[in-house]
Design an enzyme around this catalytic site. Structure first.
Site, PDB file in Angstrom:
ATOM      1  N   GLY A  24       0.780  -1.221   0.000  1.00  0.00           N
ATOM      2  CA  GLY A  24       0.000   0.000   0.000  1.00  0.00           C
ATOM      3  C   GLY A  24       0.814   1.274   0.000  1.00  0.00           C
ATOM      4  O   GLY A  24       0.250   2.357  -0.121  1.00  0.00           O
ATOM      5  N   HIS A  25       2.145   1.164   0.157  1.00  0.00           N
ATOM      6  CA  HIS A  25       2.953   2.375   0.069  1.00  0.00           C
ATOM      7  C   HIS A  25       3.407   2.496  -1.374  1.00  0.00           C
ATOM      8  O   HIS A  25       4.468   2.006  -1.744  1.00  0.00           O
ATOM      9  CB  HIS A  25       4.140   2.326   1.045  1.00  0.00           C
ATOM     10  CG  HIS A  25       4.797   3.658   1.219  1.00  0.00           C
ATOM     11  ND1 HIS A  25       4.199   4.691   1.889  1.00  0.00           N
ATOM     12  CD2 HIS A  25       5.981   4.140   0.793  1.00  0.00           C
ATOM     13  CE1 HIS A  25       4.994   5.741   1.886  1.00  0.00           C
ATOM     14  NE2 HIS A  25       6.080   5.434   1.211  1.00  0.00           N
ATOM     15  N   TYR A  26       2.588   3.095  -2.161  1.00  0.00           N
ATOM     16  CA  TYR A  26       2.721   3.186  -3.610  1.00  0.00           C
ATOM     17  C   TYR A  26       2.648   1.779  -4.212  1.00  0.00           C
ATOM     18  O   TYR A  26       3.669   1.181  -4.550  1.00  0.00           O
ATOM     19  CB  TYR A  26       4.012   3.893  -4.026  1.00  0.00           C
ATOM     20  CG  TYR A  26       4.110   5.276  -3.457  1.00  0.00           C
ATOM     21  CD1 TYR A  26       3.245   6.273  -3.869  1.00  0.00           C
ATOM     22  CD2 TYR A  26       5.046   5.575  -2.472  1.00  0.00           C
ATOM     23  CE1 TYR A  26       3.311   7.539  -3.332  1.00  0.00           C
ATOM     24  CE2 TYR A  26       5.126   6.849  -1.934  1.00  0.00           C
ATOM     25  CZ  TYR A  26       4.263   7.822  -2.373  1.00  0.00           C
ATOM     26  OH  TYR A  26       4.330   9.056  -1.830  1.00  0.00           O
TER      27      TYR A  26
END
Length: 137
Positions: free
Chosen positions: A40-42
């Site tokens: 979910g972090h990019y």
């Protein structure tokens, strides 16, 4: 009553301490693709979050304080003087954190250079810590 350490466990942001001297510490963190904080972090371009690079520096400084001043002392971040994130740290990279430290009474001035094992400059942080007693690591 001793101060309770506000620690980020279970995040291990330092795997190994490579070198400790009177004026510095060098530590590493291997960024594994399967670590849950990367999801979910990019999603289409996963990178090690900048706040975790800062946490790697924080844990390296904590290791320095424990060795230089005793295990009952901790480093509390007081000021982020500057923070520049210059290139991404990707899954599979090893982040090397090299901190130059200047002790000024109960304060610690930190100039941290963060690089990948390939030599890419990932971040440069200038921070001020207060050396405090109590707490746990």
């Amino acid at each position: 009553m001793p101060e309770i350490r506000r620690f980020s466990a279970p995040l291990d942001a330092v795997d190994d301490v490579i070198q400790v001297s009177e004026s510095g510490i060098t530590a590493t963190k291997m960024v594994h693709a399967g670590e849950p904080y990367l999801e979910g972090h990019y999603p289409d371009f996963t990178i090690y979050p900048g706040v975790f690079i800062m946490e790697s520096v924080n844990q390296a400084v904590d290791a320095y304080v424990a060795r230089a001043f005793g295990a009952d002392r901790i480093a509390d971040l007081v000021t982020v003087t500057s923070a520049r994130f210059t290139s991404p740290v990707l899954p599979g990279d090893t982040l090397q954190v090299s901190c130059e430290l200047v002790v000024q009474g109960d304060e610690l001035v930190v100039d941290a250079n963060c690089r990948t094992a390939a030599g890419a400059a990932a971040a440069r942080l200038k921070l001020m810590y207060r050396i405090a007693g109590g707490g746990t690591r």
